[in-house]
Design a protein around this motif. Structure first.
Motif, short mmCIF file in Angstrom:
data_model
loop_
_atom_site.label_atom_id
_atom_site.label_comp_id
_atom_site.label_asym_id
_atom_site.label_seq_id
_atom_site.Cartn_x
_atom_site.Cartn_y
_atom_site.Cartn_z
N UNK B 243 0.70 -1.40 0.00
CA UNK B 243 -0.12 -0.06 -0.09
C UNK B 243 0.68 1.33 -0.04
N UNK B 244 2.29 1.04 0.06
CA UNK B 244 2.89 2.15 0.19
C UNK B 244 2.98 3.03 -1.38
N UNK B 245 2.97 2.47 -2.34
CA UNK B 245 3.02 2.64 -3.50
C UNK B 245 1.57 2.53 -4.16
N UNK B 246 1.21 3.15 -5.09
CA UNK B 246 -0.36 2.86 -5.62
C UNK B 246 -0.30 1.44 -6.45
N UNK B 247 0.40 1.21 -6.98
CA UNK B 247 0.70 -0.34 -7.71
C UNK B 247 2.13 -0.37 -7.77
N UNK B 248 2.58 -1.76 -7.94
CA UNK B 248 3.72 -2.32 -7.88
C UNK B 248 4.31 -2.30 -9.36
N UNK B 249 5.40 -1.54 -9.78
CA UNK B 249 5.95 -1.73 -11.07
C UNK B 249 6.53 -2.73 -11.24
N UNK B 250 6.24 -3.63 -12.24
CA UNK B 250 6.93 -4.88 -12.54
C UNK B 250 8.04 -4.72 -13.69
N UNK B 251 9.13 -4.44 -13.35
CA UNK B 251 10.05 -4.13 -14.31
C UNK B 251 10.69 -5.43 -15.19
N UNK B 252 10.36 -6.47 -14.38
CA UNK B 252 10.95 -7.61 -14.87
C UNK B 252 9.94 -8.12 -16.34
N UNK B 253 8.97 -7.37 -16.45
CA UNK B 253 8.13 -7.24 -17.78
C UNK B 253 9.09 -6.87 -18.81
N UNK B 254 9.80 -6.04 -18.56
CA UNK B 254 10.49 -5.68 -19.78
C UNK B 254 11.41 -6.85 -20.32
N UNK B 255 12.38 -7.54 -19.52
CA UNK B 255 13.31 -8.58 -20.16
C UNK B 255 12.27 -9.79 -20.88
N UNK B 256 11.07 -10.08 -19.96
CA UNK B 256 10.26 -11.04 -20.26
C UNK B 256 9.73 -10.72 -21.74
N UNK B 257 9.03 -9.61 -22.07
CA UNK B 257 8.26 -9.06 -23.02
C UNK B 257 9.39 -9.00 -24.10
N UNK B 258 10.54 -8.67 -23.88
CA UNK B 258 11.48 -8.68 -24.86
C UNK B 258 11.52 -10.13 -25.70
N UNK B 259 11.48 -10.98 -24.74
CA UNK B 259 11.69 -12.48 -25.27
C UNK B 259 10.48 -12.96 -26.22
N UNK B 260 9.27 -12.42 -25.41
CA UNK B 260 8.06 -13.21 -25.96
C UNK B 260 7.73 -12.51 -27.47
N UNK B 261 7.94 -11.11 -27.31
CA UNK B 261 7.39 -10.44 -28.49
C UNK B 261 8.34 -9.46 -29.13
N UNK B 262 8.15 -8.91 -30.29
CA UNK B 262 8.86 -8.11 -31.24
C UNK B 262 8.53 -6.57 -31.03
N UNK B 263 7.17 -6.20 -30.03
CA UNK B 263 6.63 -5.19 -30.05
C UNK B 263 7.71 -4.17 -28.83
N UNK B 264 7.40 -2.90 -29.14
CA UNK B 264 8.27 -1.92 -28.28
C UNK B 264 7.58 -1.93 -26.70
N UNK B 265 8.52 -1.66 -25.92
CA UNK B 265 7.81 -1.87 -24.28
C UNK B 265 8.40 -0.33 -23.69
N UNK B 266 7.28 0.14 -23.13
CA UNK B 266 7.27 1.57 -22.60
C UNK B 266 6.92 1.20 -20.98
N UNK B 267 7.60 2.00 -20.20
CA UNK B 267 7.50 1.98 -18.63
C UNK B 267 6.84 3.31 -18.29
N UNK B 268 5.73 3.15 -17.43
CA UNK B 268 5.14 4.44 -16.87
C UNK B 268 5.37 4.31 -15.12
N UNK B 269 6.42 5.09 -15.09
CA UNK B 269 6.67 5.11 -13.46
C UNK B 269 5.71 6.10 -12.60
N UNK B 270 5.07 6.85 -13.08
CA UNK B 270 4.43 7.78 -12.52
C UNK B 270 2.99 7.23 -11.97
N UNK B 271 2.24 6.52 -13.06
CA UNK B 271 1.03 5.91 -12.46
C UNK B 271 1.60 4.77 -11.76
N UNK B 272 2.50 3.98 -11.98
CA UNK B 272 2.69 2.67 -11.30
C UNK B 272 2.90 2.94 -9.87
#
Lengths: 334, 334, 334, 334
Positions: B243-272
């Motif tokens: 509860x200290x942060x609104x949500x939990x930023x899942x940064x491991x999604x970057x390397x995982x998505x990099x393997x699974x897909x060819x699409x670009x990956x953007x991170x939004x730390x403000x809303x996270x």
């Protein structure tokens, strides 16, 4: 609403914040304590965004003391809402059994199931015409034709029908539908909620997979704020780490919602668990917990149909469940 | 796809199931083991619903061995997708900083912020015109006027613009918008995804608060199945018990998505995170994790504006963050 | 166990892996398909770690087809386990009501409550002597003295007692305790489970707040592997995003556990919800779902005592709940 | 602490509650507002249980305004704690790389890895002698022999060692261990924490899989309340719905913990993700987020060893990661 300020908030910052609240028509009560300064806000704080306040540097934490929903709030509407669905009442002591297949597959199928579940005691007929599917390649429902088949089943059996909407552009097709269902994934499709608020159709609003009870009530509020007071809430399982069931049915939502709101509460054990043989004990538990209605998937041939065999009961199994639910109802209404 | 049968499955049931699969064009390999019988399915199993299969009485469990997404799948499209946004490229080594206010509040505000973030190195301008709000009583954005103001800021600064759509009926208003954002709560609004698939506009698709990476890719697949290949994925925090942060930023999604897909990956730390002072370390971490872009909320006067003060940086803070992100990028691209 | 290999696994890698499995006494069935190679493992795979296998470069995914628990598994022990607690039986159709205060506070308190709940139909007495508390500054229970008071209440009323252990060094104090409770936070304290496996005392094992049903059964397996077969499972709510209740009671665990294991299943609605007025509907729902026992907190003076007022019933409220649970039991055992 | 009362709280109930608080040495400030009455409590409220208060009939909600932890709280100890581990300092700007195998397998193995990771820049050696395993049938570690091997590796390389304790009865074996690790599953094994609080050994306390940051700090408080101030916090991933990674690494815990506490913060990307190829980007991200240390699993032969191949790096991969982490550290400390 109460905002606790950080110990190092300056006088100037506090004055700015106070002025900002007052500009929004709120009465500000400042209480300077030994360990921290607390701001009490009196007036209509439903427009104030807690998240945003909590992000301010001078604010330690914020707590609502009144719920941000009004129309759905039992505090302001102590009497149970009774929704009238073509003569079938739900809420305020009126209990209904909703049954039918996951998807409408053919005219014969839906009519056959409707006649069968009616005989077993179901009073409302459900069936999906537009199906939300995770994959674009999955069967998406019979659409307009599915609604036509439902209407024929309604005409033959007299059972009012419940079916899901996925796009408010389809509203004209739903004119003779008795209850419009909003699926879990659309619970926070605010544009859809707003459009449904402009109609006077009963809306069965399903709780999102990871949404709280307060968020469910805020979504009901969207519909009610538009003038449509005929909202029926539906708990259909929330996401947890458990993998043995598709989702985890949150039956404590029944007594909790009963306190917070005057709206009727329906439980959907079929989608919540995803397993036909778990539906019976969960339907009985839902009745024991005091639900106003239970919605159960029934298919005439679940094993061969496959398309929804997983969580559907056969008509025979449904008859058994309906009988047990009736007996539990007798205990709790005695 | 592999289906493990229950030990007590009868020969007849297995034959029925096999016939059912074959009717769907799948090649069935039966392997009868000591402890259980395993069915291997070869062919296009993307149309088979795992949940439904698992609900059948004779089935113990089901496992996909190919992902149910095709267009978004790196296996079938090994090269990185590079999305061209009015000349600004993202993906395939091209990194972009997206900045701007949570909501467009006035023409002066958005132009002022646009000029400022551009100077600090932002290449795309974001700003909300239609705002999804949990409460029907909260500010819902300037709507059409907000888009006009964004377009003026675009004209003055040359920055392509990113803004959220909440109803595909609004599409005509988005004609000159460069990137259409789909918010987290609409990630599984399949009707919306399908409509966006018919356009050729870049779509920034945000991951839902409780959705898995596979579900995010299935939603991308909805857009791509319609013909629109310009999908940018965005991780913006998932719901956890913290509860200290609104949500939990899942940064491991970057390397995982990099393997699974060819699409670009953007991170939004403000809303996270929902906390301005956590945005800097998380933006740096996102760059270190290899994101293709970072989207940051910037407001000219976060403290007084309040409306998005919580998670917005001042232009000065943004300049600092942009500088650090650049230095991290230098390390990882060296 | 089935392991699906990545498409690019080399012959040499597959041979190495096969040899590694065979060294562990497993029979390896290789099935080379068009899209992927699948390895089927026959034999005792309970020693193989799925997580570790899945981390190997050549492995796409792994699926157990037999559960990793044996002693707790209904497949190998089809008959219900009936645990005998000083003559009181639970499981196999025997239903028991367990009641008592959160903490033992004084001799008078525990004796008074014991006499009262016995009159209302409770058959086992619960009470905390050692209390697990999140804060080191909170009251930690009367400890040894608490157990003495429980034993006096047992002597006077004849009710067997259930109380929690926090350190197996305390086992000598538990010699006359009838059921040793393992709290949710110790569900994976494997050293404790192992020690309890060496005793022959009934153990009431509570599910951890974020643990799956399979993990609960694996923890039961730890106790049973040591020789102690008297394990009673207890569902007491899991963590979800809902904040209206302390945790979310997972009642579908009852029918699911009933299939997977032969061990008795108890529901604790008091800790799960943390709200006294929600305990009654949830206790009734638990009975309707088929639980073998229900454990309810009862305090003689919840409001003034405060220390456990939140979730405790008064003796009068308990009598009401016990009566309703009895009626529900009549329905389901009719 | 602030308690908001229900609108229908009677004068007598309020007086009773006030008296109850005052008996506990708290100064009570009553503020009667239009919509509700708010009680402010001044004094040491760490002994007051929020859950229990919230369960009282007259209380609407309760909010702490001071954290329930004191020794771990930065407010009372503004300076960073620097833990000295046999001359190696961590915290307060001192950054350390901890590396080694999941399990100690043999003397040669641990010595070989120790020498290799030392060369690459690791300053502390980790290795499991006692292994917490979900299954009683899995390998449980070399135990006492594992610690002996670690001590030999320490003697040869001069690297202080970190290893996990599972039972405080084993403490005599840990006499020469430099850092005692408390695993995620024991984070709320309060008896263990209390025992470790009586030693003066540095303790590496891992966050539980579903525990909040506040709960982690409360567990640190247990150790510190006993007199042991040498606590190092470790984030190792939390449970989410994502299945592509074993857990979800919560890197925002680094800046959040930095504000709340003065204790050093270590990140463990190996256990968090469970995938060797994700460790590098996550280690770099952890460094960018400002962690005081990173703990990485390294195995001399991950593929053949299998026992921890999934998440372990080879020594060569570790050297690469260590180099990149160093470069990121240069950027953030410049």
């Amino acid at each position: 609403m109460i905002a606790v300020l950080k110990p190092d908030a300056t006088r100037e910052q506090i004055d700015n914040l106070t002025a900002w609240f007052e500009k929004r028509g709120l009465n500000v009560q400042l209480s300077v304590g030994e360990i921290s300064t607390v701001i009490g806000l009196i007036g209509d704080t439903s427009q104030i965004d807690v998240d945003l306040l909590e992000g301010l540097d001078i604010i330690e934490s914020v707590k609502r003391i009144t719920e941000p929903y009004k129309s759905a709030n039992r505090k302001f509407h102590p009497d149970d809402t009774i929704v009238d669905i073509g003569g079938i009442k739900i809420g305020g002591g009126h209990f209904q059994l909703i049954a039918g297949p996951c998807s409408v597959e053919s005219k014969d199928q839906i009519i056959g199931i409707a006649q069968s579940v009616k005989k077993s005691g179901a009073t409302l007929l459900r069936g999906g015409a537009f199906k939300p599917r995770t994959s674009p390649y999955d069967f998406q429902g019979l659409k307009a034709e599915g609604i036509e088949f439902l209407l024929e089943a309604k005409e033959l059996t007299g059972m009012p029908i419940v079916t899901e909407i996925m796009n408010t552009n389809h509203l004209p097709m739903f004119e003779q539908v008795d209850v419009i269902q909003v699926g879990a994934r659309n619970m926070q499709n605010f544009e859809m909620l707003r459009e449904l608020g402009k109609t006077d159709k009963p809306v069965l609003l399903k709780r999102g997979l990871a949404n709280t009870i307060t968020e469910l009530l805020m979504s009901a509020e969207y519909i009610m704020a538009g003038g449509n007071k005929n909202v029926i809430l539906c708990e259909r399982g929330v996401r947890t780490f458990e993998t043995q069931t598709r989702n985890t049915l949150d039956l404590s939502a029944v007594p909790i919602l009963r306190e917070l709101t005057h709206l009727p509460i329906v439980i959907d054990p079929s989608h919540a668990t995803g397993i036909a043989r778990v539906v019976k004990p969960m339907a009985m538990a839902a009745a024991a917990a005091g639900a106003d209605g239970i919605m159960i998937e029934v298919h005439n041939d679940p094993v061969n149909a496959l398309c929804d065999g997983a969580q559907s009961l056969t008509p025979e199994q449904f008859e058994d469940v309906a009988g047990m639910v009736r007996k539990i109802r007798e205990v709790i209404t005695a």
